[in-house]
Design a protein around this motif. Structure first.
Motif, PDB file in Angstrom:
ATOM      1  N   UNK A  94      17.103   3.353   5.128  1.00  0.00           N
ATOM      2  CA  UNK A  94      17.504   3.704   6.494  1.00  0.00           C
ATOM      3  C   UNK A  94      16.289   3.985   7.371  1.00  0.00           C
ATOM      4  N   UNK A  95      15.268   4.625   6.800  1.00  0.00           N
ATOM      5  CA  UNK A  95      14.046   4.867   7.580  1.00  0.00           C
ATOM      6  C   UNK A  95      13.375   3.543   7.938  1.00  0.00           C
ATOM      7  N   UNK A  96      13.326   2.622   7.001  1.00  0.00           N
ATOM      8  CA  UNK A  96      12.696   1.324   7.257  1.00  0.00           C
ATOM      9  C   UNK A  96      13.447   0.550   8.333  1.00  0.00           C
ATOM     10  N   UNK A  97      14.765   0.567   8.274  1.00  0.00           N
ATOM     11  CA  UNK A  97      15.559  -0.144   9.280  1.00  0.00           C
ATOM     12  C   UNK A  97      15.238   0.392  10.673  1.00  0.00           C
ATOM     13  N   UNK A  98      15.127   1.713  10.801  1.00  0.00           N
ATOM     14  CA  UNK A  98      14.853   2.310  12.118  1.00  0.00           C
ATOM     15  C   UNK A  98      13.483   1.877  12.649  1.00  0.00           C
ATOM     16  N   UNK A 110       4.946   2.642   1.273  1.00  0.00           N
ATOM     17  CA  UNK A 110       5.443   3.580   0.254  1.00  0.00           C
ATOM     18  C   UNK A 110       6.961   3.681   0.307  1.00  0.00           C
ATOM     19  N   UNK A 111       7.539   3.540   1.507  1.00  0.00           N
ATOM     20  CA  UNK A 111       8.990   3.569   1.632  1.00  0.00           C
ATOM     21  C   UNK A 111       9.627   2.318   1.025  1.00  0.00           C
ATOM     22  N   UNK A 112       8.933   1.190   1.145  1.00  0.00           N
ATOM     23  CA  UNK A 112       9.411  -0.031   0.482  1.00  0.00           C
ATOM     24  C   UNK A 112       9.451   0.182  -1.028  1.00  0.00           C
ATOM     25  N   UNK A 137      14.373  -5.884   5.593  1.00  0.00           N
ATOM     26  CA  UNK A 137      14.267  -5.049   4.389  1.00  0.00           C
ATOM     27  C   UNK A 137      14.551  -5.860   3.134  1.00  0.00           C
ATOM     28  N   UNK A 138      15.626  -6.616   3.178  1.00  0.00           N
ATOM     29  CA  UNK A 138      16.022  -7.394   2.010  1.00  0.00           C
ATOM     30  C   UNK A 138      15.004  -8.498   1.704  1.00  0.00           C
ATOM     31  N   UNK A 139      14.450  -9.112   2.736  1.00  0.00           N
ATOM     32  CA  UNK A 139      13.437 -10.141   2.519  1.00  0.00           C
ATOM     33  C   UNK A 139      12.187  -9.531   1.888  1.00  0.00           C
ATOM     34  N   UNK A 140      11.842  -8.317   2.312  1.00  0.00           N
ATOM     35  CA  UNK A 140      10.685  -7.635   1.728  1.00  0.00           C
ATOM     36  C   UNK A 140      10.920  -7.349   0.250  1.00  0.00           C
ATOM     37  N   UNK A 141      12.113  -6.898  -0.079  1.00  0.00           N
ATOM     38  CA  UNK A 141      12.445  -6.619  -1.468  1.00  0.00           C
ATOM     39  C   UNK A 141      12.333  -7.893  -2.302  1.00  0.00           C
ATOM     40  N   UNK A 142      12.903  -8.981  -1.773  1.00  0.00           N
ATOM     41  CA  UNK A 142      12.869 -10.248  -2.503  1.00  0.00           C
ATOM     42  C   UNK A 142      11.436 -10.715  -2.722  1.00  0.00           C
ATOM     43  N   UNK A 143      10.611 -10.596  -1.681  1.00  0.00           N
ATOM     44  CA  UNK A 143       9.222 -11.051  -1.787  1.00  0.00           C
ATOM     45  C   UNK A 143       8.425 -10.175  -2.743  1.00  0.00           C
ATOM     46  N   UNK A 144       8.538  -8.853  -2.588  1.00  0.00           N
ATOM     47  CA  UNK A 144       7.716  -7.932  -3.370  1.00  0.00           C
ATOM     48  C   UNK A 144       8.134  -7.896  -4.833  1.00  0.00           C
ATOM     49  N   UNK A 145       9.442  -7.827  -5.102  1.00  0.00           N
ATOM     50  CA  UNK A 145       9.894  -7.682  -6.476  1.00  0.00           C
ATOM     51  C   UNK A 145       9.721  -8.972  -7.281  1.00  0.00           C
ATOM     52  N   UNK A 146       9.985 -10.111  -6.649  1.00  0.00           N
ATOM     53  CA  UNK A 146       9.802 -11.375  -7.362  1.00  0.00           C
ATOM     54  C   UNK A 146       8.338 -11.581  -7.704  1.00  0.00           C
ATOM     55  N   UNK A 147       7.458 -11.280  -6.747  1.00  0.00           N
ATOM     56  CA  UNK A 147       6.020 -11.386  -7.002  1.00  0.00           C
ATOM     57  C   UNK A 147       5.619 -10.440  -8.129  1.00  0.00           C
ATOM     58  N   UNK A 177       4.077  -9.025   0.691  1.00  0.00           N
ATOM     59  CA  UNK A 177       5.325  -9.092   1.432  1.00  0.00           C
ATOM     60  C   UNK A 177       5.190  -8.591   2.857  1.00  0.00           C
ATOM     61  N   UNK A 178       4.565  -7.422   3.040  1.00  0.00           N
ATOM     62  CA  UNK A 178       4.435  -6.806   4.359  1.00  0.00           C
ATOM     63  C   UNK A 178       3.436  -7.531   5.252  1.00  0.00           C
TER      64      UNK A 178
END
Length: 395
Positions: free
Chosen positions: A85-89, A56-58, A175-185, A36-37
């Motif tokens: 919030x840390x990732x968004x910043x 690790x924050x993801x 952030x949301x795209x990363x979650x979708x990519x990482x969790x689905x995989x 994802x990253x």
């Protein structure tokens, strides 16, 4: 994307080979975050931000997605919100740079979607340069080719073109795209490996197919080669039918829905569960509800594994071919990353099964999973998948 995906996968496989086994639930998460990253989103970070720390924050964010909705200090949800919030910043500077780059490119092609697509995809314009325009003048030549965009850049284009776009919202979208990519995989890999590790028969058929692919396309994996693996395709569909990588989703009814003796009125929200819908596929279900173990035979992998897990049902000429497949949604809301997930799994399985047989260290790992919704979660320490070198092939 295939070369970059393979590079990430080779790195993970090398570490698994050293131990001769893979803690698949955790390993699938790590691979999902890396893909994802580094590959799917190609996230740019400020120079003073450690990339492994960001990953690790993801993971912390992912851990809180399905936690109890209690935001008290120390809870998984509170930690996830803080990580988000840390990732968004740290994403905001990269997003801001992408916005500026896009707006310049967008202006250079006069705000034409087709011209922009031609530019970033390095394709010639569909409109011949000598073809006159509607006013009789010669059409302008296509813009000079630009770099191919990452998925992150592509999904930010729309936001970048909107003047009132809020930078924080765009970073949150990453952030949301990363979650979708990482969790689905992650869940697609875990569920697929778990079922395959229980079926030496299917593994052997996949190995035989890979030998044919190697004979035709050579030993290097490529996108072209993945398009000619029919039994692999059938196997992945069968895995996602039995153990969907997605628990479904929410839909708003556009008309009244009758379910048995009940009527759910238009405008209500309903949850569709992929696994339950697969249970009642009319091509496979005989309509009975009095099964000994509660599930129809085509879904009862706990007590009827060999008949339930049968990739052949997806191949041509097979009777009782499934009619519906809801793992990645359907219709207008079909998952945009479905084909990407399938590509990832095909590449990894082809890479591994050419060299190894895989086997669960804890044979009843799936049956012992303590949590079933929204995803299967194995008991700690039970998810090891053993890599056993095929005869004549070095580990």
């Amino acid at each position: 994307m295939v070369p970059r995906v393979l590079e990430v996968m080779h790195g993970h496989l090398a570490s698994w080979e050293k131990d001769g086994k893979v803690p698949m639930f955790r390993a699938a998460r790590l691979m999902g975050v890396d893909l994802g990253m580094d590959v799917i989103m190609q996230v740019q970070l400020p120079e003073d931000v450690d990339r492994q720390w960001a990953k690790s924050q993801v993971e912390v964010f992912l851990d809180g997605l399905y936690a109890l909705p209690v935001s008290l200090p120390g809870t998984a949800l509170r930690k996830a919100i803080a990580a988000r919030d840390r990732l968004v910043r740290i994403f905001e500077p990269g997003v801001q740079q992408r916005h500026a780059e896009f707006q310049k490119q967008w202006a250079s092609v006069g705000g034409s979607i087709q011209a922009y697509a031609d530019m970033v995809l390095e394709q010639p314009s569909r409109q011949a340069t000598t073809r006159p325009s509607s006013d009789g003048a010669a059409a302008a030549p296509p813009a000079a080719p630009g770099p191919k965009p990452s998925i992150m850049a592509a999904q930010l284009m729309g936001r970048a073109a909107i003047d009132q776009c809020v930078l924080k919202d765009a970073a949150m979208s990453v952030c949301h795209m990363l979650v979708a990519a990482a969790d689905t995989t992650r869940f697609a890999l875990f569920n697929t490996w778990s079922l395959l590790a229980m079926s030496p028969r299917v593994q052997d058929r996949l190995y035989e197919e890979q030998q044919k692919v190697i004979a035709q396309y050579g030993p290097e994996l490529s996108y072209q080669a993945t398009c000619h693996m029919p039994y692999m395709d059938a196997t992945l569909k069968e895995c996602m039918r039995l153990l969907p990588a997605s628990a479904g989703g929410i839909r708003k009814l556009t008309r009244d829905l009758r379910v048995g003796q009940y009527v759910i009125p238009k405008g209500e929200h309903v949850w569709f569960h992929a696994g339950l819908l697969h249970c009642t596929d009319p091509a496979l279900w005989d309509g009975r509800t009095d099964y000994q173990h509660g599930l129809p035979p085509h879904m009862d992998w706990r007590h009827n594994f060999d008949d339930a897990f049968r990739p052949e049902r997806w191949l041509g000429g097979e009777e009782g071919r499934p009619r519906y497949h809801f793992t990645f949604g359907t219709g207008a809301h079909l998952c945009i990353g479905m084909n990407l997930v399938y590509l990832e799994i095909k590449l990894l399985l082809a890479m591994v099964l050419r060299k190894y047989r895989i086997r669960l260290e804890c044979p009843d790992m799936l049956a012992r999973c303590g949590r079933l919704f929204p995803f299967l979660v194995p008991e700690k320490g039970t998810d090891n998948v053993l890599l056993e070198a095929r005869e004549g092939l070095a580990a």
